[in-house]
Design a protein around this motif. Structure first.
Motif, PDB file in Angstrom:
ATOM      1  N   ASP A 129     -16.143   9.729 -59.741  1.00 27.46           N
ATOM      2  CA  ASP A 129     -16.780   8.714 -60.580  1.00 27.46           C
ATOM      3  C   ASP A 129     -17.902   9.233 -61.468  1.00 27.46           C
ATOM      4  N   GLU A 130     -18.221  10.525 -61.388  1.00 23.29           N
ATOM      5  CA  GLU A 130     -19.231  11.057 -62.307  1.00 23.29           C
ATOM      6  C   GLU A 130     -18.681  11.008 -63.727  1.00 23.29           C
ATOM      7  N   ARG A 131     -19.576  10.877 -64.669  1.00 28.70           N
ATOM      8  CA  ARG A 131     -19.198  10.957 -66.070  1.00 28.70           C
ATOM      9  C   ARG A 131     -19.535  12.368 -66.544  1.00 28.70           C
ATOM     10  N   ILE A 132     -18.635  12.948 -67.312  1.00 29.55           N
ATOM     11  CA  ILE A 132     -18.836  14.307 -67.801  1.00 29.55           C
ATOM     12  C   ILE A 132     -18.717  14.338 -69.316  1.00 29.55           C
ATOM     13  N   LYS A 133     -19.230  15.415 -69.891  1.00 28.88           N
ATOM     14  CA  LYS A 133     -19.093  15.691 -71.323  1.00 28.88           C
ATOM     15  C   LYS A 133     -18.622  17.130 -71.457  1.00 28.88           C
ATOM     16  N   VAL A 134     -17.744  17.365 -72.437  1.00 29.16           N
ATOM     17  CA  VAL A 134     -17.199  18.705 -72.646  1.00 29.16           C
ATOM     18  C   VAL A 134     -17.413  19.131 -74.098  1.00 29.16           C
ATOM     19  N   SER A 135     -18.081  20.269 -74.267  1.00 29.53           N
ATOM     20  CA  SER A 135     -18.274  20.821 -75.608  1.00 29.53           C
ATOM     21  C   SER A 135     -17.201  21.867 -75.899  1.00 29.53           C
ATOM     22  N   VAL A 136     -16.955  22.080 -77.182  1.00 29.73           N
ATOM     23  CA  VAL A 136     -15.982  23.088 -77.626  1.00 29.73           C
ATOM     24  C   VAL A 136     -16.591  23.841 -78.799  1.00 29.73           C
ATOM     25  N   GLU A 137     -16.531  25.172 -78.723  1.00 31.72           N
ATOM     26  CA  GLU A 137     -16.948  26.025 -79.828  1.00 31.72           C
ATOM     27  C   GLU A 137     -16.007  27.219 -79.884  1.00 31.72           C
ATOM     28  N   ILE A 138     -15.732  27.674 -81.088  1.00 32.01           N
ATOM     29  CA  ILE A 138     -14.919  28.883 -81.241  1.00 32.01           C
ATOM     30  C   ILE A 138     -15.862  30.077 -81.108  1.00 32.01           C
ATOM     31  N   SER A 139     -15.436  31.089 -80.344  1.00 30.48           N
ATOM     32  CA  SER A 139     -16.295  32.255 -80.126  1.00 30.48           C
ATOM     33  C   SER A 139     -15.757  33.515 -80.800  1.00 30.48           C
ATOM     34  N   LYS A 140     -14.464  33.503 -81.123  1.00 34.39           N
ATOM     35  CA  LYS A 140     -13.856  34.670 -81.758  1.00 34.39           C
ATOM     36  C   LYS A 140     -12.628  34.209 -82.531  1.00 34.39           C
ATOM     37  N   TYR A 141     -12.442  34.800 -83.712  1.00 33.62           N
ATOM     38  CA  TYR A 141     -11.274  34.443 -84.514  1.00 33.62           C
ATOM     39  C   TYR A 141     -10.808  35.669 -85.285  1.00 33.62           C
ATOM     40  N   ASN A 142      -9.506  35.908 -85.250  1.00 33.90           N
ATOM     41  CA  ASN A 142      -8.905  37.017 -85.975  1.00 33.90           C
ATOM     42  C   ASN A 142      -8.151  36.447 -87.166  1.00 33.90           C
ATOM     43  N   ARG A 143      -8.650  36.702 -88.367  1.00 32.10           N
ATOM     44  CA  ARG A 143      -8.042  36.155 -89.585  1.00 32.10           C
ATOM     45  C   ARG A 143      -6.652  36.745 -89.872  1.00 32.10           C
ATOM     46  N   THR A 144      -6.399  37.936 -89.359  1.00 32.28           N
ATOM     47  CA  THR A 144      -5.116  38.582 -89.634  1.00 32.28           C
ATOM     48  C   THR A 144      -3.982  37.956 -88.833  1.00 32.28           C
ATOM     49  N   ASN A 145      -4.182  37.807 -87.518  1.00 34.36           N
ATOM     50  CA  ASN A 145      -3.096  37.275 -86.691  1.00 34.36           C
ATOM     51  C   ASN A 145      -3.393  35.896 -86.107  1.00 34.36           C
ATOM     52  N   ASN A 146      -4.524  35.296 -86.510  1.00 36.68           N
ATOM     53  CA  ASN A 146      -4.903  33.937 -86.112  1.00 36.68           C
ATOM     54  C   ASN A 146      -5.096  33.762 -84.612  1.00 36.68           C
ATOM     55  N   ARG A 147      -5.414  34.821 -83.898  1.00 31.89           N
ATOM     56  CA  ARG A 147      -5.761  34.677 -82.479  1.00 31.89           C
ATOM     57  C   ARG A 147      -7.181  34.126 -82.389  1.00 31.89           C
ATOM     58  N   GLN A 187      -8.126  18.647 -73.394  1.00 26.92           N
ATOM     59  CA  GLN A 187      -8.307  17.379 -74.099  1.00 26.92           C
ATOM     60  C   GLN A 187      -9.433  17.482 -75.121  1.00 26.92           C
ATOM     61  N   ALA A 188     -10.504  18.161 -74.762  1.00 25.77           N
ATOM     62  CA  ALA A 188     -11.616  18.343 -75.700  1.00 25.77           C
ATOM     63  C   ALA A 188     -11.170  19.140 -76.923  1.00 25.77           C
ATOM     64  N   ARG A 189     -10.383  20.208 -76.729  1.00 29.21           N
ATOM     65  CA  ARG A 189      -9.867  20.983 -77.865  1.00 29.21           C
ATOM     66  C   ARG A 189      -8.979  20.117 -78.745  1.00 29.21           C
ATOM     67  N   SER A 190      -8.109  19.350 -78.115  1.00 33.07           N
ATOM     68  CA  SER A 190      -7.213  18.462 -78.860  1.00 33.07           C
ATOM     69  C   SER A 190      -8.011  17.446 -79.662  1.00 33.07           C
ATOM     70  N   ASN A 191      -9.020  16.840 -79.039  1.00 32.60           N
ATOM     71  CA  ASN A 191      -9.863  15.872 -79.748  1.00 32.60           C
ATOM     72  C   ASN A 191     -10.575  16.517 -80.927  1.00 32.60           C
ATOM     73  N   MET A 192     -11.102  17.731 -80.717  1.00 29.67           N
ATOM     74  CA  MET A 192     -11.814  18.434 -81.774  1.00 29.67           C
ATOM     75  C   MET A 192     -10.893  18.713 -82.956  1.00 29.67           C
ATOM     76  N   LEU A 193      -9.704  19.258 -82.678  1.00 27.88           N
ATOM     77  CA  LEU A 193      -8.763  19.558 -83.757  1.00 27.88           C
ATOM     78  C   LEU A 193      -8.320  18.281 -84.473  1.00 27.88           C
ATOM     79  N   ASN A 194      -8.092  17.224 -83.721  1.00 25.61           N
ATOM     80  CA  ASN A 194      -7.703  15.943 -84.310  1.00 25.61           C
ATOM     81  C   ASN A 194      -8.804  15.421 -85.239  1.00 25.61           C
ATOM     82  N   GLN A 195     -10.058  15.508 -84.807  1.00 30.48           N
ATOM     83  CA  GLN A 195     -11.177  15.050 -85.636  1.00 30.48           C
ATOM     84  C   GLN A 195     -11.301  15.860 -86.921  1.00 30.48           C
TER      85      GLN A 195
END
Length: 147
Positions: free
Chosen positions: A72-90, A33-41
């Motif tokens: 009932d705890e509230r949580i927060k989730v961060s998302v960061e890209i750590s590796k990206y391949n420009r050739t094959n988009n992995r 969900q965090a990845r989806s939210n990030m991409l949507n933003q």
């Protein structure tokens, strides 16, 4: 607590396991969900994925637990890209899940790529998406590769 928070929410009763803490698969759900939210933003909405007939696919998901998360705890989730391949988009993403008191509860690492959902084969992203990918928050040890 880290920046790049893309999900905040309450742990629901349905996400608790028999040991009375957050079930293992709920961690993956929160990160997705965090990845989806990030991409949507950034401008890549679910409708944009559907229009282009492209979707993300994961090859690996690794979860490292640090602290229990309870009902009932509230949580927060961060998302960061750590590796990206420009050739094959992995790609690789790093997520951190924080408890409401700011303590890191888990780190989730995923590796994936883009799939043509009609052909059911890996594909590259459209040219207009490349600028969006460049704006994804990056880890301190971010690696860009070309293979």
């Amino acid at each position: 607590m880290e920046n790049n928070i893309f999900y905040e929410g309450q742990v629901l009763w349905s996400q608790i396991d028999a040991n009375v803490h957050l079930r293992h698969s709920a961690y993956a759900d929160f990160c997705a969900q965090a990845r989806s939210n990030m991409l949507n933003q950034l401008g890549l909405s679910l409708s944009e994925f559907n229009n282009k007939k492209i979707g993300p696919i994961l090859f690996r998901e690794e979860l490292n637990y640090h602290r229990e998360i309870g009902l009932d705890e509230r949580i927060k989730v961060s998302v960061e890209i750590s590796k990206y391949n420009r050739t094959n988009n992995r790609f690789s993403f790093r997520h951190e899940i924080f408890k409401e008191n700011g303590v890191r509860a888990a780190v989730v690492l995923v590796d994936g790529a883009w799939m043509d959902i009609a052909a059911r084969k890996l594909t590259t992203i459209p040219e207009e998406w490349k600028e969006i990918i460049e704006r994804i928050p990056r880890t301190e040890d971010y690696q860009e590769v070309s293979e």
